[in-house]
Design an enzyme around this catalytic site. Structure first.
Site, PDB file in Angstrom:
ATOM      1  N   CYS A 193     -11.394  25.979  -9.737  1.00 29.03           N
ATOM      2  CA  CYS A 193     -10.873  27.697  -9.204  1.00 29.03           C
ATOM      3  C   CYS A 193     -11.626  28.220  -8.137  1.00 29.03           C
ATOM      4  CB  CYS A 193     -11.704  28.253 -10.622  1.00 29.03           C
ATOM      5  SG  CYS A 193     -11.053  30.159 -11.256  1.00 29.03           S
ATOM      6  N   CYS A 206     -16.212  35.011 -10.362  1.00 29.79           N
ATOM      7  CA  CYS A 206     -16.333  35.916 -10.523  1.00 29.79           C
ATOM      8  C   CYS A 206     -17.192  35.286 -12.194  1.00 29.79           C
ATOM      9  CB  CYS A 206     -15.059  34.751 -12.215  1.00 29.79           C
ATOM     10  SG  CYS A 206     -15.099  34.238 -13.692  1.00 29.79           S
ATOM     11  N   CYS A 220      -7.082  30.778 -15.849  1.00 27.47           N
ATOM     12  CA  CYS A 220      -8.555  30.440 -16.456  1.00 27.47           C
ATOM     13  C   CYS A 220      -8.552  28.686 -15.563  1.00 27.47           C
ATOM     14  CB  CYS A 220      -9.423  31.309 -16.755  1.00 27.47           C
ATOM     15  SG  CYS A 220     -10.895  30.661 -16.807  1.00 27.47           S
ATOM     16  N   GLN A 222     -15.651  28.476 -33.128  1.00 26.03           N
ATOM     17  CA  GLN A 222     -16.609  27.846 -32.173  1.00 26.03           C
ATOM     18  C   GLN A 222     -15.055  27.652 -30.578  1.00 26.03           C
ATOM     19  OE1 GLN A 222     -19.997  26.943 -31.284  1.00 26.03           O
ATOM     20  NE2 GLN A 222     -21.038  27.290 -33.231  1.00 26.03           N
ATOM     21  N   TYR A 278     -28.134  31.121 -40.857  1.00 29.08           N
ATOM     22  CA  TYR A 278     -27.060  31.208 -39.490  1.00 29.08           C
ATOM     23  C   TYR A 278     -26.361  30.771 -39.723  1.00 29.08           C
ATOM     24  CZ  TYR A 278     -32.136  32.493 -37.989  1.00 29.08           C
ATOM     25  OH  TYR A 278     -33.799  32.951 -37.490  1.00 29.08           O
ATOM     26  N   GLU A 323     -25.862  34.054 -43.389  1.00 28.65           N
ATOM     27  CA  GLU A 323     -26.158  34.594 -42.562  1.00 28.65           C
ATOM     28  C   GLU A 323     -25.378  35.887 -42.511  1.00 28.65           C
ATOM     29  OE1 GLU A 323     -24.147  33.399 -39.110  1.00 28.65           O
ATOM     30  OE2 GLU A 323     -23.926  36.420 -39.424  1.00 28.65           O
ATOM     31  N   ASP A 376     -29.831  27.383 -37.239  1.00 28.30           N
ATOM     32  CA  ASP A 376     -28.933  27.798 -35.973  1.00 28.30           C
ATOM     33  C   ASP A 376     -29.033  28.790 -35.301  1.00 28.30           C
ATOM     34  OD1 ASP A 376     -26.924  27.529 -33.805  1.00 28.30           O
ATOM     35  OD2 ASP A 376     -25.477  26.547 -35.228  1.00 28.30           O
ATOM     36  N   CYS A 430     -29.082  27.588 -28.598  1.00 27.03           N
ATOM     37  CA  CYS A 430     -27.757  27.582 -27.833  1.00 27.03           C
ATOM     38  C   CYS A 430     -28.803  27.618 -26.669  1.00 27.03           C
ATOM     39  CB  CYS A 430     -27.270  28.267 -28.134  1.00 27.03           C
ATOM     40  SG  CYS A 430     -27.777  29.922 -28.764  1.00 27.03           S
TER      41      CYS A 430
HETATM   42  N1  SAH Z   1     -23.479  27.700 -37.523  1.00 30.57           N
HETATM   43  C1  SAH Z   1     -22.760  28.744 -37.378  1.00 30.57           C
HETATM   44  C2  SAH Z   1     -22.914  29.914 -36.202  1.00 30.57           C
HETATM   45  C3  SAH Z   1     -24.519  29.643 -35.514  1.00 30.57           C
HETATM   46  S1  SAH Z   1     -24.273  31.076 -34.367  1.00 30.57           S
HETATM   47  C4  SAH Z   1     -21.835  27.952 -36.884  1.00 30.57           C
HETATM   48  O1  SAH Z   1     -21.442  26.922 -36.580  1.00 30.57           O
HETATM   49  O2  SAH Z   1     -20.376  28.763 -36.563  1.00 30.57           O
HETATM   50  C5  SAH Z   1     -25.712  32.195 -35.417  1.00 30.57           C
HETATM   51  C6  SAH Z   1     -25.419  33.479 -35.877  1.00 30.57           C
HETATM   52  O3  SAH Z   1     -26.595  33.656 -36.507  1.00 30.57           O
HETATM   53  C7  SAH Z   1     -24.346  34.518 -36.165  1.00 30.57           C
HETATM   54  O4  SAH Z   1     -23.205  33.996 -36.714  1.00 30.57           O
HETATM   55  C8  SAH Z   1     -25.059  35.033 -35.954  1.00 30.57           C
HETATM   56  O5  SAH Z   1     -24.230  36.434 -36.714  1.00 30.57           O
HETATM   57  C9  SAH Z   1     -26.418  35.100 -36.938  1.00 30.57           C
HETATM   58  N2  SAH Z   1     -27.447  35.731 -37.039  1.00 30.57           N
HETATM   59  C10 SAH Z   1     -28.272  36.495 -36.326  1.00 30.57           C
HETATM   60  N3  SAH Z   1     -29.847  36.696 -37.089  1.00 30.57           N
HETATM   61  C11 SAH Z   1     -29.604  35.998 -38.570  1.00 30.57           C
HETATM   62  C12 SAH Z   1     -30.461  36.310 -38.713  1.00 30.57           C
HETATM   63  N4  SAH Z   1     -31.516  37.049 -38.709  1.00 30.57           N
HETATM   64  N5  SAH Z   1     -30.215  35.825 -40.555  1.00 30.57           N
HETATM   65  C13 SAH Z   1     -29.226  35.234 -40.910  1.00 30.57           C
HETATM   66  N6  SAH Z   1     -28.162  35.540 -39.881  1.00 30.57           N
HETATM   67  C14 SAH Z   1     -28.288  35.890 -38.664  1.00 30.57           C
END
Ligand code: SAH
Length: 455
Positions: A73, A79, A161, A284, A313, A334, A383, A410
């Site tokens: 790019c 960027c 992009c 994702q 999460y 979530e 996660d 992450c």
């Molecule tokens: N596992 C999911 C996304 C993970 S990203 C997937 O694969 O699609 C992290 C996620 O945690 C987000 O959706 C966010 O909204 C959520 N989150 C953030 N803080 C949180 C909490 N205290 N309790 C529950 N979920 C939470």
């Protein structure tokens, strides 16, 4: 030796910082240089100096590194999106592996790390299924779209992009041509006037479906039928919508969604599981690598059909539905209610009945369900976002004593911190595997498996 602002130094770049910047030393003084690559010899100008270290601007590459490649790019340096396009992909992977290892050693205190080789991408370009392009005018008054330059809201014109799909350009060409022809004004942040703010494009890699959502400072687009006509011709076009955002804030999407043509969603797949994705849903951005990441999480969970599993999460339930294919029962938690609505709909779409979703904070729902209802878990998957898990949650996990904990992360720094906590209290780090979901950027995902120590 000490250096001051505006001094010019010559450096051999010997290391790479966590944001991908090159690190070199001049007489014991450490200098961080953005856009310099390990193996380069560079001339840099000190922009900011502290006692033992400083930040330099790359002035000249005196000898290029053998790991240096030509970024695809032309805007890579300006960027904000890619940090390490100038580094060969092989070296990018080595950098990411070293970053995870470094965090586990320094923050986690682990000495022997059972690390599997990083899972890289076959093609580190054109992998993003989603892009949001701001629309504005350039100095000459022409309507432009592209990306914000790093840390600013100045638009760098670029309809193509290198991380995005080729459909992006086709869509943008047509939207801009429509705006020019029918005098539709781009939105202006400074005054709050004008109409079109952003163009959101999503592409289903597995289904070939294309979604366009025009985000506007109003509930109507003049001559929208002409826009629909032009966009409809693009192969795979499935969903054309208008999102209304009249706020003066930086938030891209508003809450109101109007259908202009087709459906309000597209469908895509990760592994064997299908998902309906609306412009407002989280999904994702690299489903191919996400599939590999979740396959690794599933392998670590080691399910045989008898297990009760928690997925904390859980977002739109992506991992939950993956796990539900092999577990007896899965419970997802979530915090965002709309994500849980998507999760429930996706469970139904896939005919999976052995899942249940809870809206709330993981650190509140899990303790409540455990203390009130005595729920149990064979496996707990987490996660979390970058900040990692809340300590109350980690404590509850320790009380529940699952056989295995699978941690998808992450941010390897908070991963290391949380693993240290659990491993100090009866768990053992059995396997770690980094997965590259975001080639040409410094981000890296990691999956870790913890098992309960035998007493
Ligand atoms: N596992 C999911 C996304 C993970 S990203 C997937 O694969 O699609 C992290 C996620 O945690 C987000 O959706 C966010 O909204 C959520 N989150 C953030 N803080 C949180 C909490 N205290 N309790 C529950 N979920 C939470």
């Amino acid at each position: 030796m000490e250096f001051r602002k505006n001094d010019i130094v010559t450096l051999d770049i010997e290391d790479c910082g966590i944001d991908g910047e090159g690190i070199g030393k001049a007489d014991g003084f450490t200098v961080f240089v953005k856009d310099a690559v390990i193996g380069d010899t560079v001339r840099a100008k000190i922009m900011k100096a502290k006692k033992n270290y400083g930040y330099g601007r790359l002035m000249e590459i005196l000898k290029p590194s053998p790991y240096r490649v030509e970024p695809r790019c032309p805007y890579a340096r300006q960027c904000g999106g890619c940090q390490i396009q100038a580094l060969s992909y092989e070296q990018q992977l080595a950098f990411k592996e070293a970053k995870v290892r470094g965090h586990l050693e320094r923050i986690g205190g682990f000495t022997e790390i059972p690390m599997e080789p990083i899972i890289g991408m076959e093609e580190p370009y054109h992998y993003r299924n989603k892009a949001q392009f701001p629309v504005g005018r350039n100095k000459e008054g022409r309507i432009i779209t592209g990306f914000y330059a790093g840390r600013t809201h100045n638009i760098i014109e670029n309809r193509d992009c290198a991380l995005g799909v080729s459909q992006n350009k086709e869509v943008l060409d047509r939207v801009i041509a429509y705006m020019e022809k029918y005098g539709v004004e781009p939105y202006e942040e400074a005054t709050g006037k004008g109409l079109v703010r952003h163009i959101l494009i999503r592409y289903g890699f597995f289904t070939g479906e294309v979604m366009v959502c025009v985000i506007a400072n109003g509930a109507r687009l003049p001559h929208s039928e002409k826009l629909v006509e032009a966009l409809q011709e693009i192969p795979g076009m499935t969903s054309i919508t208008l999102n209304v955002n009249r706020s003066r804030s930086n938030v891209i999407l508003g809450e109101e969604l109007k259908l202009l043509w087709g459906q309000t969603y597209i469908t895509d797949k990760i592994g064997e599981v299908s998902y309906q994705i609306s412009p407002l849903s989280f999904y994702q951005v690299n489903p191919l690598q996400t599939g590999k990441l979740y396959a690794k999480a599933l392998e670590y969970a080691n399910l045989h059909g008898e297990e009760t599993v928690w997925d904390l999460y859980c977002g739109i339930g992506t991992i939950s539905l993956f796990l539900a294919q092999q577990a007896k029962f899965v419970r997802g938690v979530e915090i965002v209610p709309a994500a849980i609505e998507d999760a429930r709909r996706n469970a139904e779409l896939n005919g999976l009945q052995n899942v249940e979703f809870f809206v709330g904070k993981a650190e509140e729902v899990l303790p409540r369900e455990y203390e009130k209802h005595g729920v149990y878990a064979d496996v707990i998957v987490v996660d979390p976002p970058r900040k990692g898990c809340d300590e109350v949650l980690l404590e509850t996990i320790l009380k529940m004593q699952p056989k295995r904990v699978v941690y998808v992360s992450c941010d390897s720094a908070t991963l290391a911190r949380d693993l240290k906590y659990l491993c100090g209290k009866g768990y053992e780090l059995e396997k770690v595997c980094p997965v590259d979901q975001f080639g040409n950027t410094v981000h890296v995902e990691t999956v870790a498996l913890l098992t309960k120590k035998a007493r």
